[in-house]
Design a protein around this motif. Structure first.
Motif, short mmCIF file in Angstrom:
data_model
loop_
_atom_site.label_atom_id
_atom_site.label_comp_id
_atom_site.label_asym_id
_atom_site.label_seq_id
_atom_site.Cartn_x
_atom_site.Cartn_y
_atom_site.Cartn_z
N VAL A 178 59.69 2.11 -6.59
CA VAL A 178 59.61 1.39 -5.08
C VAL A 178 58.44 1.22 -4.50
O VAL A 178 57.26 1.71 -5.02
CB VAL A 178 60.55 2.71 -4.17
CG1 VAL A 178 61.84 2.96 -4.70
CG2 VAL A 178 59.68 3.77 -4.09
N ALA A 179 58.22 0.64 -3.49
CA ALA A 179 57.33 -0.07 -2.73
C ALA A 179 57.47 0.85 -1.47
O ALA A 179 58.46 0.96 -0.83
CB ALA A 179 57.20 -1.46 -2.49
N VAL A 180 56.18 1.32 -0.87
CA VAL A 180 56.10 1.88 0.60
C VAL A 180 55.60 0.68 1.29
O VAL A 180 54.45 0.20 1.22
CB VAL A 180 55.12 3.28 0.71
CG1 VAL A 180 54.95 3.69 1.89
CG2 VAL A 180 56.12 4.55 -0.17
N TRP A 225 62.15 8.82 -6.85
CA TRP A 225 61.76 7.39 -6.80
C TRP A 225 60.11 7.42 -7.11
O TRP A 225 59.39 8.32 -6.71
CB TRP A 225 61.86 6.79 -5.49
CG TRP A 225 63.41 6.57 -5.21
CD1 TRP A 225 64.35 6.87 -6.07
CD2 TRP A 225 63.87 6.58 -4.18
NE1 TRP A 225 65.60 6.64 -5.24
CE2 TRP A 225 65.52 6.54 -4.03
CE3 TRP A 225 63.39 6.28 -2.72
CZ2 TRP A 225 66.18 6.44 -2.95
CZ3 TRP A 225 64.11 6.15 -1.60
CH2 TRP A 225 65.63 6.19 -1.80
N THR A 226 59.45 6.61 -7.88
CA THR A 226 58.29 6.28 -8.21
C THR A 226 57.56 5.42 -7.46
O THR A 226 58.00 4.04 -7.56
CB THR A 226 58.13 6.09 -9.55
OG1 THR A 226 58.52 7.22 -10.33
CG2 THR A 226 56.46 5.95 -9.88
N VAL A 227 56.50 5.91 -6.38
CA VAL A 227 56.15 4.69 -5.51
C VAL A 227 54.88 3.96 -6.49
O VAL A 227 53.89 4.55 -7.19
CB VAL A 227 55.22 5.28 -4.23
CG1 VAL A 227 54.60 4.33 -3.58
CG2 VAL A 227 56.24 6.19 -3.33
N THR A 228 55.07 2.82 -6.75
CA THR A 228 54.11 1.97 -7.54
C THR A 228 53.46 0.93 -6.74
O THR A 228 52.68 0.23 -7.33
CB THR A 228 55.14 0.93 -8.66
OG1 THR A 228 55.97 0.32 -7.87
CG2 THR A 228 55.78 2.20 -9.76
N LEU A 229 53.81 0.79 -5.51
CA LEU A 229 53.06 -0.08 -4.54
C LEU A 229 53.06 0.41 -2.96
O LEU A 229 53.99 0.79 -2.77
CB LEU A 229 53.80 -1.64 -4.67
CG LEU A 229 53.44 -2.59 -3.60
CD1 LEU A 229 51.89 -3.02 -3.95
CD2 LEU A 229 54.37 -3.82 -3.70
N THR A 251 59.32 -5.55 -10.06
CA THR A 251 58.31 -4.47 -10.55
C THR A 251 58.75 -3.35 -9.51
O THR A 251 58.22 -2.05 -9.87
CB THR A 251 56.80 -4.81 -10.36
OG1 THR A 251 56.78 -5.56 -8.99
CG2 THR A 251 56.61 -5.76 -11.39
N VAL A 252 59.35 -3.82 -8.60
CA VAL A 252 59.76 -2.64 -7.65
C VAL A 252 61.61 -2.78 -7.26
O VAL A 252 61.89 -3.93 -7.43
CB VAL A 252 59.03 -2.16 -6.33
CG1 VAL A 252 57.86 -1.81 -6.44
CG2 VAL A 252 59.47 -3.57 -5.43
#
Length: 128
Positions: free
Chosen positions: A16-18, A44-48, A76-77
């Motif tokens: 996910v993106a924040v 969830w994994t924050v990738t952005l 990518t998210v």
């Protein structure tokens, strides 16, 4: 005697993106941390992480939201986490829920999701 058990598939965490929209740098840092904690509590994994410093601009004219859109398009998210609904609705108090729900539906049609960590309108900034 040992039974052969099929290998369990690995559970893939959702990237996910924040997204935070606020004009204060200290506030942005604080809200980013809280939105990240909200995401991680759901595995969830924050990738952005993206912060727009002018929340008064329409969403489609914010450079940070363009980065979010690009990441969604590139897959990518798969979701966007924000602190409150009004960060993506330009603070239109009477229409916040409707605008937010429409945006969530558009993302849902594309296989993504939108989540607000704090659902109360105009939530106060949490303590550090």
């Amino acid at each position: 005697m040992t039974l052969n058990q099929p290998e369990q598939p690995r559970v893939r965490r959702v990237p996910v993106a924040v997204y935070i929209a606020t004009s204060g740098e200290a506030c942005a840092l604080n809200l980013t941390g809280h939105a990240r904690a909200f995401a991680e509590a759901r595995d969830w994994t924050v990738t952005l992480t993206v912060v727009d410093d002018d929340p008064s601009r329409p969403l489609d004219q914010r450079p940070g939201w363009q980065a979010i859109t690009d990441a969604l398009n590139a897959r990518t998210v798969h979701g966007v986490v924000t602190w409150t609904r009004d960060m993506v609705t330009n603070g239109q108090a009477a229409q916040d829920i409707e605008v937010y729900d429409r945006l969530a539906a558009v993302l849902g049609d594309r296989g993504a999701f939108l989540a607000a960590a704090h659902t109360a309108p105009y939530a106060a900034t949490p303590d550090h």
